[in-house]
Design an enzyme around this catalytic site. Sequence first.
Site, mmCIF file in Angstrom:
data_model
loop_
_atom_site.group_PDB
_atom_site.id
_atom_site.type_symbol
_atom_site.label_atom_id
_atom_site.label_comp_id
_atom_site.label_asym_id
_atom_site.label_seq_id
_atom_site.Cartn_x
_atom_site.Cartn_y
_atom_site.Cartn_z
ATOM 1 N N GLU A 206 0.847 -1.192 0.000
ATOM 2 C CA GLU A 206 0.000 0.000 0.000
ATOM 3 C C GLU A 206 0.879 1.238 0.000
ATOM 4 O O GLU A 206 1.983 1.239 0.546
ATOM 5 C CB GLU A 206 -0.936 -0.002 1.213
ATOM 6 C CG GLU A 206 -1.988 -1.105 1.133
ATOM 7 C CD GLU A 206 -2.953 -1.095 2.309
ATOM 8 O OE1 GLU A 206 -4.090 -1.558 2.116
ATOM 9 O OE2 GLU A 206 -2.574 -0.632 3.412
ATOM 10 N N CYS B 267 -1.286 6.849 9.821
ATOM 11 C CA CYS B 267 -0.064 6.304 10.401
ATOM 12 C C CYS B 267 -0.342 5.024 11.174
ATOM 13 O O CYS B 267 -1.208 4.990 12.052
ATOM 14 C CB CYS B 267 0.564 7.351 11.322
ATOM 15 S SG CYS B 267 2.081 6.818 12.120
#
Length: 345
Positions: free
Chosen positions: A85, A336
Amino acid sequence: MNSERIQAIVDEYKLPKFRAKQLKEAFFEHHYSSFEQLTNFPKDLRNKLTQENQVLCLTVNKVFASSDKVTYKALLELHDGLKIESVLMSPKPGLWTACISSQVGCAMKCTFCATGTMGLTRNLSSEEISDQVLFWRQFIAKNDIDTERLNNVVYMGMGEPLHNTKQVFASIEELTTEDTFKIGSRHISVSTSGLLKGVKEMAERFPQVNLALSLHAAKDELRSSIMPINDAFNLERVRACLDEYIDKTHRKVFIEYVLLEGENNELSHAAELCDFLKSLERPELTHTNLIVYNETDSTHKGSTRQKADDFRNFLKSKGLSVTIRKNLGRDIDGACGQLAVKEDN
């Protein structure tokens, strides 16, 4: 597509040298996504290149868009069928950053990070790393994105960049090359959980590239419980390495600190972090990014906003540079610590 592959194409098809420059202009300046767009090439050659080559060494499976359209996450398939990703995000209007991966999975096993649950499958090649940037440039060119260019690149996606220094450093060389990506070193950041040999190598080879060090606790016992790497590279060794890095580069170091509710987000933890930073020879050359944990499972909980504010204000009151990072892409698992290839992707 990178310099090496362009030269390989020129050699394989016995093209004149000037074709290399045209290919670089097409893909790195005009952001072409196919050889068919090379209108300054003979049609027969265009067709042959199209049939026998791909511009990107990875395939785009799917792109997810956040509800506010300031974060995009791409699921990318590699030549061997493995997937990674990569994220494009806009922390400020008109400012776009590519968050790129350096490995399939990760071996560091940080307890709060979804990528760590995958384990490490393999390192990415230099081209697989830099092609993520090329893909996002093409994406910006094709879509109604409010910017003329990609502003920054951060090695903060899947994997530990300094666990793959050979290919990561080769990709940085490519990204900063004047006749390809032309990205300034100060617009590139490399994050590490604390592989100190890689930090020292980076200081030697890329002193202008930004270093972001994941700390997350300023006491060894707590840090080891969150980040197993601390058993090998404890805080004393991290402190010495940071002093050496700053002395060598004279550059600011970014300290990453994920706030976990009831674990490392109390004022006592802020005081410990303050003591650690103040123990550095140049604490003024640090900036702490506080990150409210993006929950991925039931192991940890994200800090309340009030405690995050209190934590930040304590550090600021002690004269330290600190901000709370804006969490982008939570609704597409692009924030994150959330990157992990799932079976249903």
